[in-house]
Design a protein around this motif. Sequence first.
Motif, PDB file in Angstrom:
ATOM      1  N   LEU A  32     -60.743   2.709  45.801  1.00  0.00           N
ATOM      2  CA  LEU A  32     -59.568   2.225  46.509  1.00  0.00           C
ATOM      3  C   LEU A  32     -59.984   1.916  47.936  1.00  0.00           C
ATOM      4  O   LEU A  32     -60.618   2.741  48.596  1.00  0.00           O
ATOM      5  CB  LEU A  32     -58.467   3.284  46.482  1.00  0.00           C
ATOM      6  N   LEU A  33     -59.659   0.716  48.396  1.00  0.00           N
ATOM      7  CA  LEU A  33     -60.057   0.253  49.730  1.00  0.00           C
ATOM      8  C   LEU A  33     -58.813   0.028  50.580  1.00  0.00           C
ATOM      9  O   LEU A  33     -57.866  -0.636  50.137  1.00  0.00           O
ATOM     10  CB  LEU A  33     -60.847  -1.058  49.599  1.00  0.00           C
ATOM     11  N   TRP A  34     -58.830   0.548  51.790  1.00  0.00           N
ATOM     12  CA  TRP A  34     -57.812   0.263  52.803  1.00  0.00           C
ATOM     13  C   TRP A  34     -58.534  -0.389  53.950  1.00  0.00           C
ATOM     14  O   TRP A  34     -59.413   0.222  54.558  1.00  0.00           O
ATOM     15  CB  TRP A  34     -57.113   1.548  53.264  1.00  0.00           C
ATOM     16  N   PRO A  35     -58.227  -1.636  54.281  1.00  0.00           N
ATOM     17  CA  PRO A  35     -58.948  -2.354  55.334  1.00  0.00           C
ATOM     18  C   PRO A  35     -58.833  -1.653  56.691  1.00  0.00           C
ATOM     19  O   PRO A  35     -57.800  -1.070  57.015  1.00  0.00           O
ATOM     20  CB  PRO A  35     -58.269  -3.716  55.385  1.00  0.00           C
ATOM     21  N   GLU A  36     -59.905  -1.730  57.461  1.00  0.00           N
ATOM     22  CA  GLU A  36     -59.918  -1.145  58.798  1.00  0.00           C
ATOM     23  C   GLU A  36     -59.122  -1.977  59.792  1.00  0.00           C
ATOM     24  O   GLU A  36     -58.470  -1.440  60.671  1.00  0.00           O
ATOM     25  CB  GLU A  36     -61.358  -1.004  59.300  1.00  0.00           C
ATOM     26  N   ASP A  37     -59.187  -3.290  59.673  1.00  0.00           N
ATOM     27  CA  ASP A  37     -58.515  -4.175  60.615  1.00  0.00           C
ATOM     28  C   ASP A  37     -57.012  -4.192  60.323  1.00  0.00           C
ATOM     29  O   ASP A  37     -56.598  -4.586  59.235  1.00  0.00           O
ATOM     30  CB  ASP A  37     -59.093  -5.595  60.491  1.00  0.00           C
ATOM     31  N   PRO A  38     -56.171  -3.773  61.292  1.00  0.00           N
ATOM     32  CA  PRO A  38     -54.728  -3.741  61.040  1.00  0.00           C
ATOM     33  C   PRO A  38     -54.122  -5.133  60.822  1.00  0.00           C
ATOM     34  O   PRO A  38     -52.996  -5.245  60.349  1.00  0.00           O
ATOM     35  CB  PRO A  38     -54.149  -3.075  62.294  1.00  0.00           C
ATOM     36  N   MET A  39     -54.861  -6.193  61.142  1.00  0.00           N
ATOM     37  CA  MET A  39     -54.346  -7.555  60.952  1.00  0.00           C
ATOM     38  C   MET A  39     -54.692  -8.132  59.577  1.00  0.00           C
ATOM     39  O   MET A  39     -54.274  -9.237  59.240  1.00  0.00           O
ATOM     40  CB  MET A  39     -54.878  -8.480  62.055  1.00  0.00           C
ATOM     41  N   THR A  40     -55.438  -7.373  58.775  1.00  0.00           N
ATOM     42  CA  THR A  40     -55.840  -7.872  57.461  1.00  0.00           C
ATOM     43  C   THR A  40     -54.641  -8.100  56.551  1.00  0.00           C
ATOM     44  O   THR A  40     -54.511  -9.165  55.942  1.00  0.00           O
ATOM     45  CB  THR A  40     -56.851  -6.925  56.797  1.00  0.00           C
ATOM     46  N   LEU A  41     -53.756  -7.122  56.438  1.00  0.00           N
ATOM     47  CA  LEU A  41     -52.614  -7.297  55.538  1.00  0.00           C
ATOM     48  C   LEU A  41     -51.742  -8.477  55.961  1.00  0.00           C
ATOM     49  O   LEU A  41     -51.423  -9.319  55.119  1.00  0.00           O
ATOM     50  CB  LEU A  41     -51.790  -6.018  55.418  1.00  0.00           C
ATOM     51  N   PRO A  42     -51.368  -8.607  57.264  1.00  0.00           N
ATOM     52  CA  PRO A  42     -50.585  -9.793  57.628  1.00  0.00           C
ATOM     53  C   PRO A  42     -51.318 -11.110  57.323  1.00  0.00           C
ATOM     54  O   PRO A  42     -50.697 -12.087  56.905  1.00  0.00           O
ATOM     55  CB  PRO A  42     -50.346  -9.637  59.130  1.00  0.00           C
ATOM     56  N   ALA A  43     -52.651 -11.127  57.502  1.00  0.00           N
ATOM     57  CA  ALA A  43     -53.418 -12.344  57.194  1.00  0.00           C
ATOM     58  C   ALA A  43     -53.392 -12.630  55.700  1.00  0.00           C
ATOM     59  O   ALA A  43     -53.228 -13.782  55.281  1.00  0.00           O
ATOM     60  CB  ALA A  43     -54.858 -12.204  57.694  1.00  0.00           C
ATOM     61  N   LEU A  44     -53.534 -11.592  54.879  1.00  0.00           N
ATOM     62  CA  LEU A  44     -53.474 -11.784  53.429  1.00  0.00           C
ATOM     63  C   LEU A  44     -52.074 -12.215  52.993  1.00  0.00           C
ATOM     64  O   LEU A  44     -51.920 -13.061  52.120  1.00  0.00           O
ATOM     65  CB  LEU A  44     -53.876 -10.495  52.700  1.00  0.00           C
ATOM     66  N   GLN A  45     -51.043 -11.643  53.618  1.00  0.00           N
ATOM     67  CA  GLN A  45     -49.681 -12.020  53.282  1.00  0.00           C
ATOM     68  C   GLN A  45     -49.379 -13.463  53.687  1.00  0.00           C
ATOM     69  O   GLN A  45     -48.489 -14.090  53.131  1.00  0.00           O
ATOM     70  CB  GLN A  45     -48.684 -11.073  53.954  1.00  0.00           C
ATOM     71  N   GLY A  46     -50.137 -13.981  54.651  1.00  0.00           N
ATOM     72  CA  GLY A  46     -49.948 -15.353  55.101  1.00  0.00           C
ATOM     73  C   GLY A  46     -50.644 -16.395  54.243  1.00  0.00           C
ATOM     74  O   GLY A  46     -50.488 -17.590  54.469  1.00  0.00           O
ATOM     75  N   LEU A  47     -51.427 -15.949  53.249  1.00  0.00           N
ATOM     76  CA  LEU A  47     -52.077 -16.899  52.352  1.00  0.00           C
ATOM     77  C   LEU A  47     -51.016 -17.705  51.611  1.00  0.00           C
ATOM     78  O   LEU A  47     -49.969 -17.180  51.242  1.00  0.00           O
ATOM     79  CB  LEU A  47     -52.938 -16.170  51.316  1.00  0.00           C
ATOM     80  N   PHE A  48     -51.327 -18.968  51.376  1.00  0.00           N
ATOM     81  CA  PHE A  48     -50.422 -19.773  50.556  1.00  0.00           C
ATOM     82  C   PHE A  48     -50.346 -19.134  49.184  1.00  0.00           C
ATOM     83  O   PHE A  48     -51.361 -18.795  48.586  1.00  0.00           O
ATOM     84  CB  PHE A  48     -50.957 -21.202  50.421  1.00  0.00           C
ATOM     85  N   ARG A  49     -49.161 -18.937  48.713  1.00  0.00           N
ATOM     86  CA  ARG A  49     -48.992 -18.416  47.355  1.00  0.00           C
ATOM     87  C   ARG A  49     -47.753 -19.037  46.754  1.00  0.00           C
ATOM     88  O   ARG A  49     -46.876 -19.516  47.466  1.00  0.00           O
ATOM     89  CB  ARG A  49     -48.957 -16.901  47.325  1.00  0.00           C
ATOM     90  N   PRO A  50     -47.657 -19.004  45.476  1.00  0.00           N
ATOM     91  CA  PRO A  50     -46.547 -19.675  44.805  1.00  0.00           C
ATOM     92  C   PRO A  50     -45.214 -19.036  45.153  1.00  0.00           C
ATOM     93  O   PRO A  50     -45.124 -17.855  45.433  1.00  0.00           O
ATOM     94  CB  PRO A  50     -46.872 -19.501  43.328  1.00  0.00           C
ATOM     95  N   VAL A  51     -44.185 -19.862  45.116  1.00  0.00           N
ATOM     96  CA  VAL A  51     -42.835 -19.373  45.328  1.00  0.00           C
ATOM     97  C   VAL A  51     -42.419 -18.625  44.077  1.00  0.00           C
ATOM     98  O   VAL A  51     -42.647 -19.089  42.958  1.00  0.00           O
ATOM     99  CB  VAL A  51     -41.876 -20.552  45.603  1.00  0.00           C
ATOM    100  N   ARG A  52     -41.834 -17.484  44.276  1.00  0.00           N
ATOM    101  CA  ARG A  52     -41.383 -16.668  43.147  1.00  0.00           C
ATOM    102  C   ARG A  52     -40.132 -17.306  42.560  1.00  0.00           C
ATOM    103  O   ARG A  52     -39.111 -17.407  43.216  1.00  0.00           O
ATOM    104  CB  ARG A  52     -41.090 -15.259  43.647  1.00  0.00           C
ATOM    105  N   ALA A  53     -40.226 -17.752  41.344  1.00  0.00           N
ATOM    106  CA  ALA A  53     -39.076 -18.370  40.667  1.00  0.00           C
ATOM    107  C   ALA A  53     -38.328 -17.281  39.909  1.00  0.00           C
ATOM    108  O   ALA A  53     -38.303 -16.151  40.328  1.00  0.00           O
ATOM    109  CB  ALA A  53     -39.572 -19.462  39.739  1.00  0.00           C
ATOM    110  N   ALA A  54     -37.792 -17.632  38.795  1.00  0.00           N
ATOM    111  CA  ALA A  54     -37.099 -16.657  37.950  1.00  0.00           C
ATOM    112  C   ALA A  54     -38.074 -15.562  37.556  1.00  0.00           C
ATOM    113  O   ALA A  54     -39.281 -15.783  37.506  1.00  0.00           O
ATOM    114  CB  ALA A  54     -36.576 -17.365  36.706  1.00  0.00           C
TER     115      ALA A  54
END
Length: 171
Positions: A32-54
């Motif tokens: 299990l990995l927890w990133p050291e950089d506190p900005m990693t999760l916001p950067a990953l959350q900012g990746l383009f990803r599909p819109v959640r449909a039904a």
Amino acid sequence: MPGQRALSEPLRSFVEELALCVAANGDRGPALLWPEDPMTLPALQGLFRPVRAAPDAGATVPGGPVTEELAAELGRRLHLKVRPSFCLLSPESPVVESAPNAAETTLTVLEGACRCVLSRADEDPAPAPSHPLGMRLRSGGTLFVPRLHTYRLSEIHVPTTLLRLDLEAAG
């Protein structure tokens, strides 16, 4: 290379940490990995990803351009082919199980949470919370699943998005 995008510092940091995690654990077992950089999760959350449909029970969809570059950079560091995808889970999703294969996988929770039970491919994953390789995965955590291991995702109470990276021998 032409057409390549430069990864942001938090995403480069994530790739470096993930490469070290995979290289150090390999066939030894899950990690299990927890990133050291506190900005990693916001950067990953900012990746383009599909819109959640039904609610689509455990839909898996391919990653976008930056996700592809993240996967390519990880692949270069590990000398592997890395295939990115997103797994969209909803409270209506049934249990999601992986099939045993010869590839390693990482699962990063971008939002939400779920329970994960890991087992070797030749063992039946016990649904009981006391299973020695059972855990709750939350936003920001990355689980490394070694080859010949399976996982079962359940107890999804809120919409949950996972970044899945399949690591395969370059061929």
